[in-house]
Design a protein around this motif. Structure first.
Motif, short mmCIF file in Angstrom:
data_model
loop_
_atom_site.label_atom_id
_atom_site.label_comp_id
_atom_site.label_asym_id
_atom_site.label_seq_id
_atom_site.Cartn_x
_atom_site.Cartn_y
_atom_site.Cartn_z
N GLY A 1 0.81 -1.22 0.00
CA GLY A 1 0.00 0.00 0.00
C GLY A 1 0.84 1.27 0.00
N SER A 2 0.14 2.39 0.08
CA SER A 2 0.78 3.71 0.06
C SER A 2 0.32 4.54 1.24
CB SER A 2 0.43 4.45 -1.24
OG SER A 2 0.91 3.77 -2.37
N LEU A 3 1.16 5.50 1.59
CA LEU A 3 0.85 6.43 2.66
C LEU A 3 1.61 7.72 2.39
CD1 LEU A 3 -0.96 5.98 5.16
CD2 LEU A 3 1.12 5.51 6.48
N ARG A 4 1.03 8.84 2.76
CA ARG A 4 1.71 10.12 2.59
C ARG A 4 1.83 10.79 3.95
NH1 ARG A 4 -0.44 15.85 0.40
NH2 ARG A 4 1.36 16.57 -0.78
N LEU A 5 3.05 11.03 4.36
CA LEU A 5 3.31 11.74 5.61
C LEU A 5 3.51 13.23 5.33
CD1 LEU A 5 5.86 9.31 7.32
CD2 LEU A 5 3.36 9.21 7.27
N SER A 6 3.08 14.04 6.28
CA SER A 6 3.27 15.48 6.20
C SER A 6 4.12 15.96 7.36
CB SER A 6 1.92 16.20 6.23
OG SER A 6 1.10 15.81 5.16
N CYS A 7 4.84 17.04 7.13
CA CYS A 7 5.63 17.68 8.17
C CYS A 7 5.37 19.18 8.05
CB CYS A 7 7.11 17.37 7.98
SG CYS A 7 8.22 18.31 9.06
N ALA A 8 4.61 19.72 8.99
CA ALA A 8 4.28 21.14 8.98
C ALA A 8 5.28 21.91 9.82
CB ALA A 8 2.87 21.35 9.51
N ALA A 9 5.88 22.93 9.22
CA ALA A 9 6.88 23.73 9.91
C ALA A 9 6.29 25.05 10.37
CB ALA A 9 8.07 24.00 8.99
N ASP B 1 5.70 21.86 -0.22
CA ASP B 1 4.79 22.92 -0.66
C ASP B 1 5.15 24.15 0.17
OD1 ASP B 1 2.71 24.72 -1.13
OD2 ASP B 1 1.19 23.14 -1.23
N ASP B 2 5.88 25.05 -0.43
CA ASP B 2 6.34 26.22 0.31
C ASP B 2 5.17 27.10 0.73
OD1 ASP B 2 9.50 26.72 -1.50
OD2 ASP B 2 8.90 25.31 0.08
N SER B 3 4.09 27.11 -0.03
CA SER B 3 2.94 27.94 0.34
C SER B 3 2.29 27.45 1.63
CB SER B 3 1.92 27.95 -0.80
OG SER B 3 1.33 26.68 -0.95
N LYS B 4 2.46 26.15 1.91
CA LYS B 4 1.93 25.59 3.15
C LYS B 4 3.03 25.38 4.18
CE LYS B 4 -1.99 23.31 0.94
NZ LYS B 4 -2.71 22.03 0.69
N ASN B 5 4.26 25.75 3.80
CA ASN B 5 5.41 25.59 4.69
C ASN B 5 5.50 24.15 5.20
OD1 ASN B 5 7.62 27.24 5.44
ND2 ASN B 5 6.92 27.30 7.55
N SER B 6 5.33 23.22 4.27
CA SER B 6 5.28 21.81 4.63
C SER B 6 6.12 20.95 3.70
CB SER B 6 3.84 21.30 4.61
OG SER B 6 3.05 21.91 5.61
N VAL B 7 6.59 19.84 4.26
CA VAL B 7 7.34 18.84 3.52
C VAL B 7 6.56 17.53 3.59
CG1 VAL B 7 9.55 17.64 3.30
CG2 VAL B 7 9.49 19.96 4.20
N TYR B 8 6.69 16.71 2.56
CA TYR B 8 5.92 15.48 2.48
C TYR B 8 6.81 14.29 2.17
CZ TYR B 8 2.37 19.07 2.00
OH TYR B 8 1.59 20.18 2.20
N LEU B 9 6.36 13.12 2.63
CA LEU B 9 7.03 11.87 2.29
C LEU B 9 5.96 10.94 1.73
CD1 LEU B 9 9.64 10.16 2.31
CD2 LEU B 9 8.94 9.31 4.56
#
Lengths: 128, 107
Positions: A16-24, A75-83
């Protein structure tokens, strides 16, 4: 205050798949290299991958164990990084941390980056 | 890949003891070496980078030394809050790699 908050972890079946987020918060991620690091239950730390900053065109590096299956984006507009994690395996079960990488020395014009600020992590369990 | 070997893998010490942890790289990494502290159920915390530079807010009882392939982390006087697992990590080359960790326990 500089802060990183991971989210998106959970239980997923093998394949399966999963998307992690990291909000700064407290800083602008476009200026910074960002890392993902994981820790399997009862095990040590394993670097997963890195995205460089805007000045370095957001290029990426990956550990061999995840290359071709995991993708780091931002996504710099959301100040977030994803995996984005695809084709998940049981051995991907771990706590996943994001970290802000900071200049930790240089040799000539080349800078080397270490992990200065860490989030609290999000847990991913891959199991049927 | 650059392999990082820490020793010992665990140690028992008393409050007030001086503790030294060693880390060896499989090839020269100049001083691009960091140390982290991790307590159970918590995220790692950066202690030292560039082999000997303390992160902001880290007490001076922690010190690092070394260059090339051999590095040490020293805690000058162990306190109850220092019982944790410590990791070294090289950031000279990709993939970035960590040592296996040293668990510091109460004697």
């Amino acid at each position: 205050e500089v802060q990183l908050v991971e989210s998106g972890g959970g239980l997923v079946q093998p394949g399966g798949s999963l998307r992690l987020s990291c909000a700064a918060s407290g800083f602008t991620i476009s200026d910074h290299y960002m890392d993902w690091v994981r820790q399997a239950p009862g095990k040590g730390l394993e670097w997963v991958g890195r995205t460089r900053n805007k000045a370095k065109s957001y290029t990426t590096e990956y550990a061999a164990s995840v290359k071709g299956r995991f993708t780091i984006s931002r996504d710099d507009s959301k100040n977030s990084v994803y995996l984005q994690m695809d084709s998940l395996k049981t051995e991907d079960t771990a706590v996943y941390y994001c970290a802000r990488a900071e200049p930790g020395g240089s040799r000539g014009s080349v800078y080397y980056y270490n992990m200065g600020v860490w989030g609290k992590g999000t847990t991913v369990t891959v199991s049927s | 890949d650059i392999q990082m070997t820490q020793s010992p893998s665990s140690l028992s010490a008393s409050v007030g003891d001086r503790v030294t942890i060693t880390c060896r790289a499989s090839q020269g990494i100049s001083n691009f070496l960091a140390w982290f502290q991790q307590k159970p159920g918590k995220a790692p915390r950066s202690l030292i980078y560039a082999a000997f530079t303390l992160q902001s807010g880290v007490p001076s009882k922690f010190s690092g030394s070394g260059s090339g392939t051999d590095f040490t982390l020293t805690i000058s006087s162990l306190q109850p809050e220092d019982f944790a697992t410590y990791y070294c990590q090289q950031y000279k080359g990709y993939p970035l790699t960590f040592g296996g960790g040293t668990k510091v326990e109460i004697k």
